[in-house]
Design a protein around this motif. Structure first.
Motif, PDB file in Angstrom:
ATOM      1  N   PHE A 212       0.576  -1.173   0.406  1.00  0.00           N
ATOM      2  CA  PHE A 212      -0.604   0.135   0.134  1.00  0.00           C
ATOM      3  C   PHE A 212       0.707   0.895  -0.272  1.00  0.00           C
ATOM      4  CE2 PHE A 212      -2.539  -3.204   1.850  1.00  0.00           C
ATOM      5  CZ  PHE A 212      -4.443  -3.239   1.085  1.00  0.00           C
ATOM      6  N   LEU A 213       2.077   1.080   0.086  1.00  0.00           N
ATOM      7  CA  LEU A 213       3.087   2.902   0.719  1.00  0.00           C
ATOM      8  C   LEU A 213       3.583   2.543  -0.945  1.00  0.00           C
ATOM      9  CD1 LEU A 213       4.759   2.367   4.207  1.00  0.00           C
ATOM     10  CD2 LEU A 213       2.706   3.811   3.006  1.00  0.00           C
ATOM     11  N   ALA A 214       3.774   1.619  -1.585  1.00  0.00           N
ATOM     12  CA  ALA A 214       4.139   1.808  -2.985  1.00  0.00           C
ATOM     13  C   ALA A 214       3.694   2.995  -3.450  1.00  0.00           C
ATOM     14  CB  ALA A 214       4.439   0.392  -3.647  1.00  0.00           C
ATOM     15  N   PRO A 215       2.695   3.380  -3.784  1.00  0.00           N
ATOM     16  CA  PRO A 215       2.144   5.034  -4.557  1.00  0.00           C
ATOM     17  C   PRO A 215       3.195   5.825  -4.144  1.00  0.00           C
ATOM     18  CG  PRO A 215       0.154   3.250  -4.602  1.00  0.00           C
ATOM     19  CD  PRO A 215       1.409   2.117  -3.479  1.00  0.00           C
ATOM     20  N   LEU A 216       3.008   6.076  -3.036  1.00  0.00           N
ATOM     21  CA  LEU A 216       3.213   6.735  -1.747  1.00  0.00           C
ATOM     22  C   LEU A 216       4.748   6.949  -1.470  1.00  0.00           C
ATOM     23  CD1 LEU A 216       1.803   8.852   0.248  1.00  0.00           C
ATOM     24  CD2 LEU A 216       2.568   7.295   2.426  1.00  0.00           C
ATOM     25  N   PHE A 217       5.882   5.922  -1.991  1.00  0.00           N
ATOM     26  CA  PHE A 217       6.926   5.934  -2.238  1.00  0.00           C
ATOM     27  C   PHE A 217       6.720   6.935  -3.964  1.00  0.00           C
ATOM     28  CE2 PHE A 217       8.318   2.889   0.291  1.00  0.00           C
ATOM     29  CZ  PHE A 217       8.488   3.107   1.539  1.00  0.00           C
ATOM     30  N   GLY A 218       6.081   7.109  -4.989  1.00  0.00           N
ATOM     31  CA  GLY A 218       5.830   7.192  -5.681  1.00  0.00           C
ATOM     32  C   GLY A 218       6.088   8.887  -5.340  1.00  0.00           C
ATOM     33  N   LEU A 219       5.277   9.296  -4.146  1.00  0.00           N
ATOM     34  CA  LEU A 219       5.325  10.644  -4.441  1.00  0.00           C
ATOM     35  C   LEU A 219       6.349  11.559  -3.343  1.00  0.00           C
ATOM     36  CD1 LEU A 219       1.619  10.933  -3.062  1.00  0.00           C
ATOM     37  CD2 LEU A 219       2.383  11.404  -5.401  1.00  0.00           C
ATOM     38  N   PHE A 220       7.059  10.670  -2.959  1.00  0.00           N
ATOM     39  CA  PHE A 220       8.433  11.365  -1.729  1.00  0.00           C
ATOM     40  C   PHE A 220       9.341  11.327  -3.183  1.00  0.00           C
ATOM     41  CE2 PHE A 220       7.059   9.089   1.749  1.00  0.00           C
ATOM     42  CZ  PHE A 220       6.617  10.212   2.446  1.00  0.00           C
ATOM     43  N   GLY A 221       9.646  10.382  -4.283  1.00  0.00           N
ATOM     44  CA  GLY A 221      10.255  10.397  -6.166  1.00  0.00           C
ATOM     45  C   GLY A 221      10.475  11.779  -6.069  1.00  0.00           C
ATOM     46  N   LEU A 222       9.095  12.122  -6.396  1.00  0.00           N
ATOM     47  CA  LEU A 222       9.440  13.511  -6.645  1.00  0.00           C
ATOM     48  C   LEU A 222      10.107  14.429  -6.015  1.00  0.00           C
ATOM     49  CD1 LEU A 222       5.167  13.935  -6.849  1.00  0.00           C
ATOM     50  CD2 LEU A 222       7.084  13.146  -8.724  1.00  0.00           C
ATOM     51  N   GLY A 223      10.457  14.138  -5.193  1.00  0.00           N
ATOM     52  CA  GLY A 223      11.365  15.194  -4.587  1.00  0.00           C
ATOM     53  C   GLY A 223      12.979  14.784  -4.068  1.00  0.00           C
ATOM     54  N   PHE A 224      13.285  13.434  -4.746  1.00  0.00           N
ATOM     55  CA  PHE A 224      14.653  12.532  -4.780  1.00  0.00           C
ATOM     56  C   PHE A 224      15.232  13.311  -5.705  1.00  0.00           C
ATOM     57  CE2 PHE A 224      13.422   8.970  -2.642  1.00  0.00           C
ATOM     58  CZ  PHE A 224      12.584   9.608  -1.289  1.00  0.00           C
ATOM     59  N   PRO A 225      16.957  13.320  -6.109  1.00  0.00           N
ATOM     60  CA  PRO A 225      17.744  13.568  -6.639  1.00  0.00           C
ATOM     61  C   PRO A 225      17.968  12.646  -7.762  1.00  0.00           C
ATOM     62  CG  PRO A 225      18.121  14.368  -4.559  1.00  0.00           C
ATOM     63  CD  PRO A 225      17.210  13.142  -4.558  1.00  0.00           C
ATOM     64  N   LEU A 226      18.238  12.814  -9.211  1.00  0.00           N
ATOM     65  CA  LEU A 226      18.214  11.848 -10.174  1.00  0.00           C
ATOM     66  C   LEU A 226      18.946  10.784  -9.990  1.00  0.00           C
ATOM     67  CD1 LEU A 226      17.024  11.498 -12.596  1.00  0.00           C
ATOM     68  CD2 LEU A 226      19.108  12.308 -13.977  1.00  0.00           C
ATOM     69  N   GLY A 227      20.452  10.851  -8.900  1.00  0.00           N
ATOM     70  CA  GLY A 227      20.628   9.635  -8.609  1.00  0.00           C
ATOM     71  C   GLY A 227      20.394   9.196  -7.598  1.00  0.00           C
ATOM     72  N   VAL A 228      19.300   9.817  -6.751  1.00  0.00           N
ATOM     73  CA  VAL A 228      18.926   8.532  -5.787  1.00  0.00           C
ATOM     74  C   VAL A 228      17.290   7.507  -6.679  1.00  0.00           C
ATOM     75  CG1 VAL A 228      17.085   8.261  -4.112  1.00  0.00           C
ATOM     76  CG2 VAL A 228      19.396   9.607  -3.627  1.00  0.00           C
ATOM     77  N   LEU A 229      17.217   8.879  -7.430  1.00  0.00           N
ATOM     78  CA  LEU A 229      16.024   7.764  -8.834  1.00  0.00           C
ATOM     79  C   LEU A 229      16.692   6.951  -8.960  1.00  0.00           C
ATOM     80  CD1 LEU A 229      13.934  10.468  -9.714  1.00  0.00           C
ATOM     81  CD2 LEU A 229      13.824   9.340  -8.035  1.00  0.00           C
ATOM     82  N   MET A 230      17.738   6.636 -10.339  1.00  0.00           N
ATOM     83  CA  MET A 230      18.901   6.169 -11.003  1.00  0.00           C
ATOM     84  C   MET A 230      19.309   4.895  -9.841  1.00  0.00           C
ATOM     85  SD  MET A 230      21.006   8.200 -12.895  1.00  0.00           S
ATOM     86  CE  MET A 230      22.327   7.120 -13.276  1.00  0.00           C
ATOM     87  N   TYR A 231      19.327   4.876  -8.439  1.00  0.00           N
ATOM     88  CA  TYR A 231      19.486   3.581  -8.028  1.00  0.00           C
ATOM     89  C   TYR A 231      18.079   3.263  -7.457  1.00  0.00           C
ATOM     90  CZ  TYR A 231      19.350   1.500  -2.544  1.00  0.00           C
ATOM     91  OH  TYR A 231      19.367   1.193  -2.115  1.00  0.00           O
ATOM     92  N   TRP A 232      17.232   3.683  -7.199  1.00  0.00           N
ATOM     93  CA  TRP A 232      16.226   3.188  -6.826  1.00  0.00           C
ATOM     94  C   TRP A 232      15.989   2.210  -7.705  1.00  0.00           C
ATOM     95  CZ3 TRP A 232      11.137   6.165  -4.797  1.00  0.00           C
ATOM     96  CH2 TRP A 232       9.663   5.457  -4.342  1.00  0.00           C
ATOM     97  N   VAL A 233      15.472   2.361  -9.320  1.00  0.00           N
ATOM     98  CA  VAL A 233      15.569   1.678 -10.889  1.00  0.00           C
ATOM     99  C   VAL A 233      16.364   0.991 -10.762  1.00  0.00           C
ATOM    100  CG1 VAL A 233      15.154   2.407 -13.481  1.00  0.00           C
ATOM    101  CG2 VAL A 233      14.366   4.397 -11.202  1.00  0.00           C
TER     102      VAL A 233
END
Length: 312
Positions: A212-233
């Motif tokens: 249930f928190l997966a979509p919420l994590f997506g909202l947090f990702g809007l403020g993450f730097p691209l480098g963190v998003l690359m790690y996440w993906v």
């Protein structure tokens, strides 16, 4: 407090970037993007034994599921005694419900450390170093183009800028969507693997919450730097592939049977067995009742006739 962790992450970034710089230009997005991806892969490789341990823990919990259900029925009115008996059952069989959470517990400090290091890189003033990274390396990371975006870029910052960088918006938005989708499917795959569930199992509760928190994590990702998003993906994509391979090697208990105790797809021993089983399931016709045999019993004659004397 966690500066030692940030120092380790920054030093790993320096070492990997130095190695990649021998192949690609050191100030390019290939060098810095590749550094983040390679760091993620190496960390996930180090956690493979923990993931295998999680699989074995899951199988052990499935094996003990019926016994736990019996204890629930027996001590349904005494929760304290129930918890004691369940823990005793786990200890006797070498099962640890928390061992399934080890990959998540280990991965979280890495995520926090990488997030903080990349955030420091993004916010660093000109001529300032970050932990084990020199000022030149920090500047190189800040300016490295990755498909038209940069490591410090976030979706919210790109959206709120006076002159919007549509390329950065598109890249970060795609990364956020992929991160959310892969998070959902990795957790869902873990949930589907456990046909016998224990509601009090901390691993099960954490996984249900993660779904249930997966979509919420997506909202947090809007403020993450691209480098963190690359790690996440990268981390989530690795997890999906790893799950597919290990789950096929260690299928859930009962998944390899067709419900009748035989392996699914296994041939039967003979056609005679099939016929016999089929006949046994059909009701046998009732036998016809036999005709009742009536025996004519001799009637008792008067005594006078038997003896020959006249009847009085």
């Amino acid at each position: 407090m966690l500066d030692w962790l940030y120092e380790i992450v920054a030093q790993l970034i320096v070492w990997i970037h130095t190695g990649l710089s021998t192949v690609v230009p050191k100030d390019s997005g290939w060098a810095w993007g590749g550094t983040i991806i390679l760091l993620t892969v190496l960390l996930r490789l180090a956690m493979v034994p923990l993931f295998v341990k999680q699989i074995h823990a899951s199988r052990k919990m499935q094996e003990l599921g019926p016994e736990v259900q019996k204890l629930r029925k027996k001590y349904k009115n005494d929760k304290q005694r129930l918890n004691q008996e369940v823990m005793k059952l786990y200890q006797e069989n070498g099962a640890n419900p928390l061992s399934g959470c080890l990959p998540i517990l280990v991965q979280m400090p890495v995520f926090i450390g990488l997030f903080q290091v990349l955030k420091k890189i993004s916010d660093a003033d000109e001529g300032k170093g970050v932990f084990a990274m020199t000022a030149d390396l920090v500047k190189s990371a800040q300016k490295a183009p990755i498909f038209g975006a940069h490591i410090p870029d976030t979706f919210l910052n790109a959206w709120g800028a006076d002159e919007k960088n549509w390329t950065a918006l598109a890249i970060t938005a795609v990364a956020v969507v992929i991160s959310s989708i892969t998070t959902f499917f990795t957790v869902r795959a873990s949930m589907k693997r456990q046909p016998v569930t224990d509601e009090n199992n901390p691993m099960m509760q954490a996984q249900k919450m993660m779904v249930f928190l997966a979509p919420l994590f997506g909202l947090f990702g809007l403020g993450f730097p691209l480098g963190v998003l690359m790690y996440w993906v990268t981390s989530n994509s690795w997890t999906l592939v790893q799950q597919h391979y290990i789950y096929s090697k260690y299928p859930p208990i009962g998944a390899d049977t067709n419900g009748s105790g035989t392996t699914k797809g296994a041939p039967t021993k003979s056609t005679g067995t099939k016929t016999k089983l089929k006949k046994s399931t059909e009701p046998e016709p009732e036998p016809e009742p036999k005709p009742k045999v009536v025996r004519n019993q001799p009637t008792r004659k008067p005594r006078s006739k038997r003896s020959g004397s006249p009847k009085r």
